[in-house]
Design an enzyme around this catalytic site. Structure first.
Site, PDB file in Angstrom:
ATOM      1  CD  GLU A  27       3.013   6.401  63.304  1.00  0.00           C
ATOM      2  OE1 GLU A  27       2.663   5.592  62.397  1.00  0.00           O
ATOM      3  OE2 GLU A  27       2.938   7.484  63.112  1.00  0.00           O
ATOM      4  CG  HIS A  34       4.530   3.835  52.036  1.00  0.00           C
ATOM      5  ND1 HIS A  34       4.937   5.144  52.171  1.00  0.00           N
ATOM      6  CD2 HIS A  34       4.953   2.864  52.693  1.00  0.00           C
ATOM      7  CE1 HIS A  34       6.102   5.009  52.815  1.00  0.00           C
ATOM      8  NE2 HIS A  34       6.159   3.956  53.563  1.00  0.00           N
ATOM      9  CG  PHE A  85      12.684  -0.344  54.549  1.00  0.00           C
ATOM     10  CD1 PHE A  85      11.506  -0.549  55.433  1.00  0.00           C
ATOM     11  CD2 PHE A  85      12.567  -1.082  53.435  1.00  0.00           C
ATOM     12  CE1 PHE A  85      10.588  -1.417  55.103  1.00  0.00           C
ATOM     13  CE2 PHE A  85      11.669  -1.908  53.231  1.00  0.00           C
ATOM     14  CZ  PHE A  85      10.534  -2.253  54.142  1.00  0.00           C
TER      15      PHE A  85
END
Lengths: 80, 409
Positions: free
Chosen positions: B315, B338, B397
């Site tokens: 990232e 998360h 994902f």
């Protein structure tokens, strides 16, 4: 089984499933128009009533149970 | 005519708090929402991960019993956060034209616990015990649909599903709908509640979750050299977005502007990000370009960084490409884990509040920065800094990338 006993037991189920105060579940009330119970909740109520009262409520009979009184009469007559 | 999009209402329920204020305060105070999972199935299934970031306030404490039993947990959190955001905005269903009001709420997984519970009933006591509400409770558009019906939203109700980018993608869709004139007001965000045996097992088998069960509050540590995976969380984040002139005409309090959005896809791998960060960089670049934001003015990036070995560094490669080395970074997943499909929405709220309050929360548990990261990452204490513009990153994902560019009000 006495009508009053069935009404009280049915009112408990309606309160549990749909959140309608038990005192509001009276024989003249329509499930849909007065108590705001939808078709999905009616299925839940029917299944719980079958277990509680030892009756069978086939789908075509369920469709005829418009009022609380209809249901009480049906259950009272068909309790084994 | 101004075509700017502003934020006028915020709502959330997270592992740090039952609303936005308590979440924001706990985040700035360096609290952790991670704890040991005491569910029986954790030991039954022998899961290597026995920790999670569970809601600080259980939905059963907030919702009436009968309403709660008709909703999957992911729908419950959506309804709770949406009611907060709606109340915060000062709007009422009477004051908005329902045909100009839309709802966009994403989820990564949907009603996982309903699917599991009802399957248990089908296989155990049998068909009669399966709830007639099973399908509306497990469908991933359920959270959006329930909120849409409650608010009588008739301009459209949508549910983007792009794994961990879903919540951010909902906000990106809202931007586009508002810009294209399809709505005046949009309630948008993400909701997730999928802490269950099968999801935990799946993530464990993919080797993506932290197994630091001995120190739950230290398990989620984005950008730290000793990170070993993410911690699964649950919650919802919702914001009310409006065209600026609509908000100003009614005298609304404005938190900030959503200046631009960018979405892209990697076309690379089902779980791994493109190691060059090209797709992520394109999303950020697009967000800045559509928002007319100069990269030099982006002082801060609220990172997706989940505390996995590969993702966090990749990232920062993308941030270097798209913005440069100057933005100060943080990663709130160190605190609340998360939140999958809710992550982008809750973190977008955090980004908006960072700009409003001129403070960047610290990345909890960042003790030794990964040497692959060249940026200044806030650790230890929150950083006071005036921010003209900030970016929120989200990835999922499947290679879904979303970037949201916010500016001050």
């Amino acid at each position: 089984m006495a009508n009053e006993e069935v009404l009280s037991g049915l009112a408990d189920i309606v309160e549990e499933v749909a959140g309608v105060a038990k005192d509001d579940v009276t024989v003249e009330k329509s499930f849909v128009d007065d108590l705001d119970i939808d078709s999905l909740s009616m299925v839940e109520i029917a299944v719980q009533a079958e277990d509680k009262f030892g009756v069978k409520i086939p789908d075509d009979e369920l469709a005829n149970l418009k009022t609380v009184g209809d249901a009480v009469d049906y259950i009272t007559k068909n309790t084994v | 005519m101004s075509n700017d999009i502003v934020i006028t209402g915020l709502g959330a329920t997270t592992p740090l708090g039952g609303d936005v204020t308590s979440t924001w305060d706990a985040l700035l105070a360096g609290k952790s929402g991670v704890s040991i999972l005491d569910a029986e199935w954790v030991t039954t299934f022998g899961l290597p991960t026995r920790i999670a970031a569970q809601l600080a306030v259980d939905p059963s404490e907030v919702l009436p019993r009968v309403e709660a039993r008709r909703l999957d947990r992911c729908e419950q959190v959506a309804v709770i956060a949406a009611r907060q955001a709606w109340a915060d905005s000062g709007l009422t269903t009477d004051s908005v034209d329902s045909e100009r009001l839309a709802v966009i709420i994403g989820t990564g997984i949907g009603g996982a616990s309903t699917l599991l519970n009802q399957d248990d009933l089908l296989e155990g006591p049998g068909l009669r015990k399966v709830s007639p509400l099973t399908v509306p409770m497990l469908m991933p558009n359920g959270p959006a649909a329930h909120v849409g019906i409650e608010l009588k939203a008739r301009a459209g109700v949508h549910a983007p599903v792009s794994a961990c980018a879903s919540g951010a993608e909902a906000i990106a869709w809202a931007f586009r709908m508002l810009r294209s004139g399809e709505a005046d007001v949009i309630v948008a965000g993400g909701a997730e509640a999928a802490i269950a045996g099968i999801t935990m097992a799946g993530f464990c088998q993919a080797r993506t979750m932290s197994t630091n069960n001995d120190e739950p509050t230290k398990a989620s540590r984005p950008f730290d050299v000793n990170r070993d995976g993410f911690v699964l969380g649950e919650g919802a984040g919702i914001m009310v977005l409006e065209r600026e002139e609509h908000a100003k005409a009614r005298g609304a309090t404005i938190y900030g502007k959503l200046a631009g959005v960018g979405t892209s896809s990697d076309g690379y791998h089902i779980t791994a990000p493109d190691p060059e960060g090209a797709g992520q960089a394109r999303a950020i670049t697009t967000a800045l370009r559509t928002g007319g934001v100069d990269p030099a003015d982006v002082g801060h990036v609220n990172c997706h960084a989940t505390s996995t070995s590969v993702g966090d560094v990749t990232e920062t490669v993308a941030i270097r490409k798209a913005i440069g080395e100057h933005p100060v970074l943080t990663a709130p997943k160190g605190s609340f884990g998360h939140l999958l499909g809710a992550a982008g929405a809750v973190e977008a709220i955090v980004t908006v509040l960072s700009i409003r309050d001129s403070v960047i929360p610290a990345t909890l548990n960042l003790e030794e920065l990964d040497p692959g990261v060249v940026h200044d990452v806030v650790a230890g204490e929150p950083r006071k800094v005036d921010l003209k513009a900030a970016v929120n990153d989200s990835f999922g994902f499947g290679g879904h990338n979303v970037a949201l560019a916010f500016t001050s009000a």
